[in-house]
Design an enzyme around this catalytic site. Structure first.
Site, PDB file in Angstrom:
ATOM      1  N   ALA A   1       1.010  -1.049   0.108  1.00 49.91           N
ATOM      2  CA  ALA A   1       0.290   0.075  -0.033  1.00 49.91           C
ATOM      3  C   ALA A   1       0.953   1.287  -0.019  1.00 49.91           C
ATOM      4  O   ALA A   1       2.022   1.348   0.400  1.00 49.91           O
ATOM      5  CB  ALA A   1      -0.853  -0.125   1.251  1.00 49.91           C
TER       6      ALA A   1
ATOM      7  N   GLY B   1       0.899  -5.199   0.631  1.00 46.66           N
ATOM      8  CA  GLY B   1      -0.510  -5.358   0.022  1.00 46.66           C
ATOM      9  C   GLY B   1      -0.215  -5.802  -1.447  1.00 46.66           C
ATOM     10  O   GLY B   1      -1.250  -6.494  -1.981  1.00 46.66           O
TER      11      GLY B   1
ATOM     12  N   GLU C   1      -0.485  -9.567  -0.903  1.00 50.75           N
ATOM     13  CA  GLU C   1      -2.113  -9.842  -0.506  1.00 50.75           C
ATOM     14  C   GLU C   1      -2.714  -9.602  -1.753  1.00 50.75           C
ATOM     15  O   GLU C   1      -3.630 -10.539  -2.112  1.00 50.75           O
ATOM     16  CB  GLU C   1      -2.633  -8.645   0.467  1.00 50.75           C
ATOM     17  CG  GLU C   1      -1.914  -8.779   1.838  1.00 50.75           C
ATOM     18  CD  GLU C   1      -2.212  -7.628   2.672  1.00 50.75           C
ATOM     19  OE1 GLU C   1      -3.018  -7.885   3.788  1.00 50.75           O
ATOM     20  OE2 GLU C   1      -1.717  -6.658   2.459  1.00 50.75           O
TER      21      GLU C   1
ATOM     22  N   GLU D   1       4.855  -5.210   6.999  1.00 52.13           N
ATOM     23  CA  GLU D   1       4.088  -4.237   7.566  1.00 52.13           C
ATOM     24  C   GLU D   1       4.243  -4.044   9.155  1.00 52.13           C
ATOM     25  O   GLU D   1       4.309  -2.877   9.734  1.00 52.13           O
ATOM     26  CB  GLU D   1       2.635  -4.498   7.570  1.00 52.13           C
ATOM     27  CG  GLU D   1       1.840  -4.670   6.128  1.00 52.13           C
ATOM     28  CD  GLU D   1       1.966  -5.836   5.224  1.00 52.13           C
ATOM     29  OE1 GLU D   1       1.142  -5.842   4.346  1.00 52.13           O
ATOM     30  OE2 GLU D   1       2.958  -6.587   5.649  1.00 52.13           O
TER      31      GLU D   1
HETATM   32  N1  T1G Z   1       4.507   3.401  -0.391  1.00 57.61           N
HETATM   33  C1  T1G Z   1       5.034   4.658  -0.658  1.00 57.61           C
HETATM   34  N2  T1G Z   1       6.303   4.803  -1.055  1.00 57.61           N
HETATM   35  C2  T1G Z   1       7.241   3.957  -0.999  1.00 57.61           C
HETATM   36  C3  T1G Z   1       6.612   2.468  -0.810  1.00 57.61           C
HETATM   37  C4  T1G Z   1       5.400   2.314  -0.449  1.00 57.61           C
HETATM   38  N3  T1G Z   1       4.812   1.091  -0.211  1.00 57.61           N
HETATM   39  N4  T1G Z   1       7.856   1.664  -1.025  1.00 57.61           N
HETATM   40  C5  T1G Z   1       8.799   2.483  -1.429  1.00 57.61           C
HETATM   41  N5  T1G Z   1       8.415   3.782  -1.456  1.00 57.61           N
HETATM   42  C6  T1G Z   1       9.308   4.690  -2.131  1.00 57.61           C
HETATM   43  C7  T1G Z   1      10.472   5.259  -1.205  1.00 57.61           C
HETATM   44  O1  T1G Z   1       9.852   6.028  -0.261  1.00 57.61           O
HETATM   45  C8  T1G Z   1      11.333   5.992  -2.126  1.00 57.61           C
HETATM   46  O2  T1G Z   1      10.812   7.183  -2.285  1.00 57.61           O
HETATM   47  C9  T1G Z   1      11.299   5.283  -3.439  1.00 57.61           C
HETATM   48  O3  T1G Z   1       9.653   4.672  -3.342  1.00 57.61           O
HETATM   49  C10 T1G Z   1      12.076   3.953  -3.771  1.00 57.61           C
HETATM   50  O4  T1G Z   1      11.923   3.346  -2.277  1.00 57.61           O
HETATM   51  C11 T1G Z   1      -2.338  -3.157   2.874  1.00 57.61           C
HETATM   52  C12 T1G Z   1      -0.857  -2.057   5.135  1.00 57.61           C
HETATM   53  C13 T1G Z   1      10.260  -1.986  -2.060  1.00 57.61           C
HETATM   54  C14 T1G Z   1      12.200  -3.200  -1.150  1.00 57.61           C
HETATM   55  O5  T1G Z   1       6.760  -2.229   3.668  1.00 57.61           O
HETATM   56  O6  T1G Z   1      10.640  -1.858   1.536  1.00 57.61           O
HETATM   57  O7  T1G Z   1       1.265  -2.961   2.170  1.00 57.61           O
HETATM   58  O8  T1G Z   1      12.855   8.530  -1.793  1.00 57.61           O
HETATM   59  O9  T1G Z   1      14.499   3.901  -1.619  1.00 57.61           O
HETATM   60  O10 T1G Z   1      15.807   0.413  -1.832  1.00 57.61           O
HETATM   61  O11 T1G Z   1      -1.548  -4.676   4.195  1.00 57.61           O
HETATM   62  O12 T1G Z   1      11.104   0.616  -0.922  1.00 57.61           O
HETATM   63  O13 T1G Z   1      12.655   8.197  -4.132  1.00 57.61           O
HETATM   64  O14 T1G Z   1      11.021   9.541  -2.824  1.00 57.61           O
HETATM   65  O15 T1G Z   1      13.154   2.178  -0.568  1.00 57.61           O
HETATM   66  O16 T1G Z   1      14.971  -0.338  -4.110  1.00 57.61           O
HETATM   67  C15 T1G Z   1       4.142  -2.476   2.963  1.00 57.61           C
HETATM   68  C16 T1G Z   1       8.422  -0.776   1.695  1.00 57.61           C
HETATM   69  C17 T1G Z   1       3.439  -1.423   2.962  1.00 57.61           C
HETATM   70  C18 T1G Z   1       7.636  -2.129   1.404  1.00 57.61           C
HETATM   71  C19 T1G Z   1      12.450  -0.868  -2.379  1.00 57.61           C
HETATM   72  N6  T1G Z   1       5.405  -2.623   2.099  1.00 57.61           N
HETATM   73  N7  T1G Z   1       9.205  -0.547   0.603  1.00 57.61           N
HETATM   74  O17 T1G Z   1      13.727  -0.754  -1.969  1.00 57.61           O
HETATM   75  O18 T1G Z   1      14.074   1.729  -2.851  1.00 57.61           O
HETATM   76  S1  T1G Z   1       2.237  -1.366   4.087  1.00 57.61           S
HETATM   77  C20 T1G Z   1       6.539  -2.279   2.547  1.00 57.61           C
HETATM   78  C21 T1G Z   1      10.348  -1.130   0.737  1.00 57.61           C
HETATM   79  C22 T1G Z   1       0.842  -2.501   3.344  1.00 57.61           C
HETATM   80  C23 T1G Z   1      -1.070  -3.613   3.400  1.00 57.61           C
HETATM   81  C24 T1G Z   1      -0.274  -3.061   4.069  1.00 57.61           C
HETATM   82  C25 T1G Z   1      11.448  -0.668  -0.260  1.00 57.61           C
HETATM   83  C26 T1G Z   1      11.627  -1.625  -1.422  1.00 57.61           C
HETATM   84  P1  T1G Z   1      11.719   8.274  -2.781  1.00 57.61           P
HETATM   85  P2  T1G Z   1      13.559   2.782  -1.732  1.00 57.61           P
HETATM   86  P3  T1G Z   1      14.668   0.133  -2.673  1.00 57.61           P
END
Ligand code: T1G
Length: 713
Positions: free
Chosen positions: A63, A109, A112, A132
C-alpha cells in the site's frame, strides 16, 4: 481510463499492467484503477483469464505508506480497508483464472493482491513478504487470512512478525507461489501460458476456501504467544507483531469473512497508534537522510569494484567484512604481519560464529573471507576505487596516513575515513585531494550495525557524496549525510547524553538505576553499559584531544568520575571493570559501590547536594539533553533534517524505533513542553541548560523540529 493500470488482450488473456513508479504502490487511485480494469476485463466475453503484472521490473511493494497519514481515526481505517477487501474479493470471486506474475518485490499489499489471485508465478530473483510489522502495522488487506491458508500458520507467523521477505524458491516450497521462472524477461509469456493452462483445467482455486490445519496451527500459535509472554518491553516495542499473531489466530478459528473483519479491526488499532506513526516516520526519514540539496539526482556515481581498509583493529576488521559481505574484494592493511594477522583472526572468528549460529553457510562464509586480502604494504592500492582509513584516533597518525594515500592511490579513488570525532578537513588536506575526502563513519560492530554516517568536508565533491551514498546502500547500510563538526552528529549529541547521565549520578542516582530507566524506555543498553562496551579509554582519549584543542565535549560542568575510572585502569568490559564490575568471561555488569563513593566525592567537590532522583526526572533530563543539542546541530546545519538525527540515533545507537528517534520523540511531547523543561533545568541546575535558539523559536511558533526544511552548513 487511468494509466495506472493498462490492459492488453493476448491470446484471450487480459494482461493488466500495474504502473505506479517507483514501486507500484497501491494508492487509493491505484486500487480504483485496478478495480475498474478487472471489472472491465471480466465483463469482456473474449477474456478467458487475467494476468496481473507490474511495470518497471517489480510487482507491487505494498500500500502507499504515505497515505496512512490521512487515516486519523480507526473509522477512517475501517472505511479504507473495506474498499481494498471488497476489490480483492471481486478478484478472488472471478469465474476465470486470475494469475499474479511476480517480479522484483511483492510486499505487503502487493503479496495480498497476489494471494487474492488464484495462482502465482514468480521470476527467480523476486521476493515476497509481509513487512508491515516494520511499519508498526499488520497486513490489512487479507494477508493474515490468506497467507496461513497457503503456507501454514507457523510460516505465516514468521513472515508477519519478522517482516523479512523470502525468495521465490522458498516461497514455492512454502506453497505461496505456484511456479518459478528462471528468466524475468520470460515472466509475462510464462504467465499467459500458465493462465491459459489453468483456464483449460476448470474453475479457479480460491485461497479463501482453503482450510488451515488447526492442530498444527494451534501448536505454532502457542509457541509464538509463549515467546512474547512476560516481555513487557518487547510487547511495547512490537505491539504490531502481537496483533499479527491474533489476526492469524482468527484465521484459524473463524470463517474467512469474520477473520478478515477481525484483521481490519486489529489493523485499525495499529495504524492510528503512536508506535506506527513513529516507525513510518523512520521509513521515510531513512530515504530522505541520503538526499542532499546540492547533490541532485543524476549526479555521476563512480563504480566501486575494489576496496582497501587501513587498520585491522575492531573497526577496520568489521569494515572489511562489510565490503566482503557485499561481494567487493578488499585489501586489509596494517603496520606489520602480527597486527594484520590479529585482525584476520578476529574476522575468521566472526565468520565461524555466524556459520555456527546457522546465519551463514560455510560456503558463503569461506567466499566472503576469501575476498579479504591481508596486507602490510600499499601494494595494490593503485587499483582500488575506495580506501577507508580506520587507524587510531590520533591527528598526527591520520595526517601521515592521508599523505601516503594521496601518493599511492589512483586520482579517482575515494579517500574515506572512519574517524568518529576528528576534523577530516585537517588531516584530509594532507592527501592533496580534499574533493575525494569524506567521512564513512561506521558503528561497532561495523559488519552488523546498520548506520553509516557520511561526513562531507568543506571540499567534498558531489560525485564523492553520491558515490558514497550508493556504496552505503550496496553495503546494506542506512546512510545519513552530515556536516563536519566535532563528533559530527552522532557523537556530538552523544556527548550531551553521556554527560547528563554522569551528572545525574553525581546528584544521587545510581548507575544501575539510570541504565534501567533508559532500557525500560527502549534503549538496548544504558549510557553506562554503553561506555563500558565502547571503552572508557576511548572516551578519555577524546577528552584529551579536546583539551589539546581547547574544547570540551559538552559545554558546562563535566563529571570527573570517568577520568578517575581511567586512572584506575577501569576501561570497561575489556578490563573487567568500568562503571560496572564484570566476572571473568561475563558481559553482565555488577553494581560496584566504589562508583557511588567516587560520585559522592565528585559531587562534594562541585558543591552538589545529593538527593533521591525519580525515574521520570532521569529519563526527561537525558532525552531533553539529546533533543536540545539536536536542535543546535540542526540550527547550525550539520544535520539537514530532524529526521536525519532520528535515523542516526535509531540505527546507530538503538534509540527505540517505536519512539521515532530523539527529535520525533521531542515533537511528540510538544516543543513547548521540551522548552519548559530546559528552562526549569536551567533555573535549577545552571546555564549549561541553555535552550537552543531553534527550540525556543519553534516552541514559540507552535511548530516541531520536523517542520524545519533542510539547510546545508
Ligand atoms: N509506499 C510509498 N512509497 C514507497 C513505498 C510504499 N509502499 N515503498 C517504497 N516507496 C518509495 C520510497 O519512499 C522511495 O521514495 C522510493 O519508493 C524507492 O524506495 C495493505 C498496509 C520496495 C524494498 O513495507 O521496503 O502494504 O525516496 O529507496 O531500496 O496490508 O522501498 O525515491 O522519494 O526504498 O529499491 C508494505 C516498503 C506497505 C515495503 C525497494 N510494504 N518499501 O527498496 O528503494 S504497508 C513495505 C521497501 C501495506 C497492506 C499494508 C522498499 C523496497 P523516494 P527505496 P529500494
Amino acid at each position: 481510463m487511468s494509466t495506472l493500470v493498462s490492459t492488453q488482450l493476448q491470446d484471450g488473456v487480459a494482461v493488466l499492467t500495474l504502473d505506479n513508479p517507483p514501486v507500484n504502490a497501491l494508492s487509493a487511485a491505484m486500487w480504483q484503477a485496478l478495480d475498474a480494469a478487472v471489472t472491465a476485463a471480466l465483463a469482456d466475453p473474449a477474456v478467458r483469464a487475467l494476468v496481473l503484472i507490474g511495470a518497471g521490473g517489480t510487482f507491487v511493494a505494498g500500500a502507499d505508506i504515505a497515505g496512512f497519514a490521512l487515516l486519523r481515526t480507526r473509522q477512517d481505517s475501517l472505511d479504507r480497508s473495506a474498499v481494498s477487501h471488497a476489490i480483492l474479493e471481486r478478484i478472488e470471486g472471478a469465474a476465470v483464472p486470475v494469475v499474479a506474475a511476480i517480479s522484483g518485490n511483492a510486499l505487503g499489499g502487493g503479496l495480498e493482491l497476489a494471494m487474492a489471485c488464484h495462482y502465482r508465478i514468480a521470476s527467480a530473483e523476486s521476493k515476497v513478504g509481509q513487512p508491515e510489522v516494520l511499519l508498526g502495522i499488520i497486513p490489512g488487506a487479507g494477508g493474515t487470512q490468506r497467507l496461513p491458508r497457503l503456507c501454514g500458520v507457523a510460516q505465516a507467523i514468521e513472515l508477519c512478525t519478522e517482516g523479512k521477505p523470502i525468495g521465490a524458491a522458498r516461497a514455492e516450497q512454502a506453497g505461496i507461489v505456484d511456479r518459478v521462472v528462471a528468466d524475468p524477461a520470460a515472466l509475462r509469456e510464462a504467465a499467459v501460458a500458465f493462465a491459459l493452462e489453468r483456464a483449460a483445467a476448470g474453475p479457479p482455486r480460491r485461497t479463501c476456501e482453503r482450510v488451515i490445519d488447526a492442530e498444527v496451527g494451534r501448536a505454532a500459535l502457542a509457541v509464538a504467544r509463549a515467546s512474547r509472554a512476560g516481555k513487557p518491553q518487547l510487547a511495547a516495542a512490537t505491539s504490531a507483531a502481537g496483533a499479527a499473531i491474533e489476526a492469524i489466530s482468527a484465521a484459524m478459528e473463524l470463517p474467512f469473512s469474520e477473520g478478515a473483519a477481525r484483521e481490519r479491526e486489529l489493523f485499525a488499532d495499529c495504524v492510528v497508534s503512536a508506535e506506527s506513526r513513529a516507525v513510518r516516520h523512520l521509513f521515510f526519514a531513512a530515504r530522505e537522510a541520503i538526499k542532499v540539496p546540492d547533490v541532485p539526482k543524476g549526479t555521476p556515481v563512480a563504480r566501486i569494484e575494489r576496496a582497501a581498509v587501513i587498520g585491522a583493529g575492531t573497526m577496520g576488521g568489521g569494515i572489511a567484512m562489510a565490503y566482503a559481505n557485499a561481494g567487493i574484494p578488499v585489501l586489509l592493511k596494517d603496520v606489520d604481519h602480527a597486527a594484520v594477522e590479529r585482525g584476520m583472526a578476529m574476522i575468521r572468528k566472526n565468520y565461524q560464529a555466524s556459520v555456527d549460529k546457522g546465519k551463514l553457510s560455510q560456503e558463503d562464509g569461506d567466499r566472503c573471507l576469501a575476498r579479504i586480502t591481508p596486507a602490510t604494504t600499499y601494494e595494490g592500492f593503485d587499483t582500488v576505487d575506495v580506501v577507508v582509513e580506520a587507524v587510531f584516533e590520533d591527528m598526527a597518525l591520520k595526517r601521515a596516513t592521508f599523505a601516503e594515500l594521496g601518493r599511492v592511490t589512483k586520482p579517482s579513488c575515494i579517500l574515506a575515513t572512519n574517524t568518529s570525532t576528528l576534523d577530516l578537513d585537517d588531516f584530509g588536506a594532507a592527501s592533496g585531494r580534499l574533493s575525494q575526502v569524506i567521512g564513512h563513519h561506521f558503528f561497532s560492530p561495523a559488519h552488523v550495525m546498520k548506520l553509516l554516517e557520511l561526513v562531507r568536508g568543506k571540499e567534498t565533491s558531489a560525485e564523492t557524496i553520491a558515490t558514497s551514498v550508493a556504496l552505503g546502500k550496496r553495503l546494506g547500510k542506512v546512510g545519513a549525510v552530515v556536516g563536519n563538526c566535532f563528533g559530527f552528529v552522532a557523537n556530538r549529541m552523544l556527548g550531551y547524553y553521556l554527560r547528563e547521565a554522569q551528572l545525574l549520578l553525581e546528584e544521587g542516582a545510581s548507575v544501575p538505576q539510570i541504565d534501567r530507566v533508559l532500557m525500560e524506555f527502549g534503549m538496548p543498553v544504558g549510557p553506562f553499559g554503553l561506555q563500558d562496551i565502547a571503552g572508557l579509554d576511548v572516551g578519555w582519549r577524546i577528552r584529551q584531544h579536546l583539551v589539546s584543542v581547547g574544547k570540551a565535549r559538552a559545554e558546562g560542568p563535566q563529571s570527573e568520575v570517568p577520568d578517575r575510572l581511567y586512572e584506575l585502569g577501569r576501561y570497561g568490559q575489556k578490563t573487567g571493570a568500568g562503571w560496572y564490575r564484570y566476572a571473568p568471561g561475563s558481559r553482565k555488569g555488577e553494581a560496584d559501590p566504589l562508583i557511588d563513593e567516587l560520585a559522592a566525592a565528585a559531587a562534594a567537590k562541585r558543591g552538589v547536594a545529593r538527593r533521591e532522583l525519580g525515574d521520570d526526572e532521569i529519563l526527561a533530563r537525558i532525552t531533553t539533553a539529546l533533543a536540545n543539542e539536536g536542535a543546535q546541530v540542526l540550527d547550525e546545519g550539520y544535520a539537514l533534517r530532524a529526521g536525519d538525527i532520528d535515523v542516526i540515533y535509531c540505527h546507530g545507537f538503538g534509540f527505540p524505533r517505536h519512539r521515532g528517534g530523539p527529535m520525533f520523540h521531542a515533537d511528540s511531547l510538544g516543543l513547548a513542553t521540551v522548552l519548559a523543561r530546559v528552562e526549569e533545568y536551567r533555573s535549577r541546575l545552571g546555564d549549561h541548560w541553555k535552550p537552543a535558539p531553534l527550540l525556543a523559536r519553534l516552541a514559540s511558533e507552535g511548530r516541531g523540529f520536523h517542520d524545519v526544511p533542510p539547510r546545508v552548513a
